[in-house]
Write a protein that holds these residues in place. Structure first.
Motif, PDB file in Angstrom:
ATOM      1  N   VAL A  19      72.051  46.680   4.482  1.00 23.80           N
ATOM      2  CA  VAL A  19      71.792  45.245   4.453  1.00 23.80           C
ATOM      3  C   VAL A  19      72.030  44.682   5.847  1.00 23.80           C
ATOM      4  CG1 VAL A  19      72.443  43.020   3.440  1.00 23.80           C
ATOM      5  CG2 VAL A  19      72.515  45.098   2.034  1.00 23.80           C
ATOM      6  N   LEU A  20      71.043  43.965   6.362  1.00 22.58           N
ATOM      7  CA  LEU A  20      71.182  43.254   7.623  1.00 22.58           C
ATOM      8  C   LEU A  20      71.664  41.852   7.329  1.00 22.58           C
ATOM      9  CD1 LEU A  20      70.640  42.586  10.663  1.00 22.58           C
ATOM     10  CD2 LEU A  20      68.300  42.008   9.949  1.00 22.58           C
ATOM     11  N   VAL A  21      72.658  41.396   8.097  1.00 19.69           N
ATOM     12  CA  VAL A  21      73.079  40.001   8.022  1.00 19.69           C
ATOM     13  C   VAL A  21      72.904  39.399   9.410  1.00 19.69           C
ATOM     14  CG1 VAL A  21      74.927  38.360   7.505  1.00 19.69           C
ATOM     15  CG2 VAL A  21      74.734  40.480   6.186  1.00 19.69           C
ATOM     16  N   LYS A  22      72.068  38.388   9.480  1.00 20.16           N
ATOM     17  CA  LYS A  22      71.813  37.629  10.709  1.00 20.16           C
ATOM     18  C   LYS A  22      72.621  36.345  10.612  1.00 20.16           C
ATOM     19  CE  LYS A  22      68.094  35.022  12.841  1.00 20.16           C
ATOM     20  NZ  LYS A  22      66.688  34.613  12.705  1.00 20.16           N
ATOM     21  N   ILE A  23      73.464  36.093  11.618  1.00 17.51           N
ATOM     22  CA  ILE A  23      74.356  34.935  11.597  1.00 17.51           C
ATOM     23  C   ILE A  23      73.926  33.965  12.693  1.00 17.51           C
ATOM     24  CG2 ILE A  23      76.738  34.132  11.807  1.00 17.51           C
ATOM     25  CD1 ILE A  23      76.353  37.751  11.195  1.00 17.51           C
ATOM     26  N   SER A  24      73.592  32.754  12.292  1.00 13.39           N
ATOM     27  CA  SER A  24      73.214  31.708  13.246  1.00 13.39           C
ATOM     28  C   SER A  24      74.217  30.580  13.138  1.00 13.39           C
ATOM     29  CB  SER A  24      71.814  31.163  12.934  1.00 13.39           C
ATOM     30  OG  SER A  24      70.862  32.194  12.986  1.00 13.39           O
TER      31      SER A  24
ATOM     32  N   GLU B  67      71.900  34.936   6.900  1.00 12.07           N
ATOM     33  CA  GLU B  67      70.715  35.400   6.193  1.00 12.07           C
ATOM     34  C   GLU B  67      70.854  36.899   6.001  1.00 12.07           C
ATOM     35  OE1 GLU B  67      66.923  33.376   7.757  1.00 12.07           O
ATOM     36  OE2 GLU B  67      68.344  33.381   9.452  1.00 12.07           O
ATOM     37  N   ALA B  68      70.704  37.358   4.761  1.00 11.71           N
ATOM     38  CA  ALA B  68      70.887  38.771   4.447  1.00 11.71           C
ATOM     39  C   ALA B  68      69.684  39.301   3.693  1.00 11.71           C
ATOM     40  CB  ALA B  68      72.149  38.962   3.607  1.00 11.71           C
ATOM     41  N   MET B  69      69.391  40.591   3.925  1.00 12.58           N
ATOM     42  CA  MET B  69      68.354  41.252   3.156  1.00 12.58           C
ATOM     43  C   MET B  69      68.505  42.751   3.293  1.00 12.58           C
ATOM     44  SD  MET B  69      64.501  40.881   4.580  1.00 12.58           S
ATOM     45  CE  MET B  69      64.778  40.614   6.311  1.00 12.58           C
ATOM     46  N   VAL B  70      68.104  43.465   2.243  1.00 12.75           N
ATOM     47  CA  VAL B  70      68.113  44.922   2.267  1.00 12.75           C
ATOM     48  C   VAL B  70      67.014  45.366   3.231  1.00 12.75           C
ATOM     49  CG1 VAL B  70      67.766  47.023   0.911  1.00 12.75           C
ATOM     50  CG2 VAL B  70      69.051  45.104  -0.063  1.00 12.75           C
ATOM     51  N   THR B  71      67.382  46.257   4.182  1.00 11.89           N
ATOM     52  CA  THR B  71      66.438  46.686   5.212  1.00 11.89           C
ATOM     53  C   THR B  71      66.122  48.178   5.165  1.00 11.89           C
ATOM     54  OG1 THR B  71      68.298  46.884   6.756  1.00 11.89           O
ATOM     55  CG2 THR B  71      67.008  44.841   6.825  1.00 11.89           C
ATOM     56  N   HIS B  72      66.875  48.941   4.383  1.00 11.28           N
ATOM     57  CA  HIS B  72      66.619  50.371   4.254  1.00 11.28           C
ATOM     58  C   HIS B  72      67.356  50.868   3.007  1.00 11.28           C
ATOM     59  CE1 HIS B  72      65.531  54.375   5.616  1.00 11.28           C
ATOM     60  NE2 HIS B  72      66.769  54.767   5.383  1.00 11.28           N
ATOM     61  N   THR B  73      66.759  51.831   2.312  1.00 14.44           N
ATOM     62  CA  THR B  73      67.417  52.383   1.128  1.00 14.44           C
ATOM     63  C   THR B  73      67.454  53.898   1.194  1.00 14.44           C
ATOM     64  OG1 THR B  73      65.328  52.409  -0.103  1.00 14.44           O
ATOM     65  CG2 THR B  73      66.749  50.482  -0.406  1.00 14.44           C
ATOM     66  N   GLY B  74      68.489  54.448   0.572  1.00 12.11           N
ATOM     67  CA  GLY B  74      68.588  55.881   0.330  1.00 12.11           C
ATOM     68  C   GLY B  74      68.425  56.086  -1.164  1.00 12.11           C
TER      69      GLY B  74
END
Length: 169
Positions: free
Chosen positions: A88-93, A75-82
């Motif tokens: 992008v955080l990627v959570k791996i299950s 699961e990936a999503m942008v978590t902070h921008t400059g």
């Protein structure tokens, strides 16, 4: 322009098959890195609506092995921008389908992407709007992670001279 974090949310699911595993019958780290970069780049493109390039991959923290026969869920999503960059955080299950059906966190990683114009120049990205308080924390702590990456990049540039030479001279 602003966008919600959830607008970049991306999921990739894959069976762990024999060609994807090492001699311990667990998912190759390199194969997992390939999956991570792929799903993260899609999230970054969804946020920026532009071409992107991977600028850095933070450490991948392996918490549990992902075994042959498991399903790996990223699961990936942008978590902070400059200005032109996106974290992008990627959570791996991993999901064990045949016996327990248990889903457990196996790893996670943060990556940084830069949005590019058609002539490969950095372009601005939309600001980020967290969808809830938990996601707000990710955005607020993103600046600290960005500073850590900048420090690491500066150290890498300083080591360039060392690594440019033959190690055995």
């Amino acid at each position: 322009m602003e966008k919600k974090m959830s607008e970049s949310y991306t999921v990739k699911t894959s069976n762990v098959l024999p060609p994807d595993t090492n001699n311990h019958q667990t998912l190759y780290g390199g194969r997992l890195l390939e999956y991570i970069d792929d799903v993260a780049s899609i999230a970054a493109r969804r946020h920026s609506r532009s071409k992107v390039v991977t600028a850095s991959i933070d450490s991948v923290d392996f918490l549990e092995p992902i075994n042959l026969g498991d399903v790996v869920i990223l699961e990936a999503m942008v978590t902070h921008t400059g200005t032109s960059s996106m974290e992008v955080l990627v959570k791996i299950s991993k999901e064990e389908l045949e016996e327990s059906g248990e889903v457990s966190l196996a790893a996670f990683s943060f990556l940084t992407f830069v949005a590019l114009s058609d002539d490969k120049k950095p372009i601005s990205v939309p600001a980020l709007i967290p969808d809830n308080d938990r996601l707000k924390w990710l955005d607020e702590t993103g600046e600290e992670r960005a500073e850590h990456r900048k420090h690491r990049r500066d150290r890498s540039k300083a080591l360039r001279e060392f690594f440019a030479n033959d190690l055995f001279d």
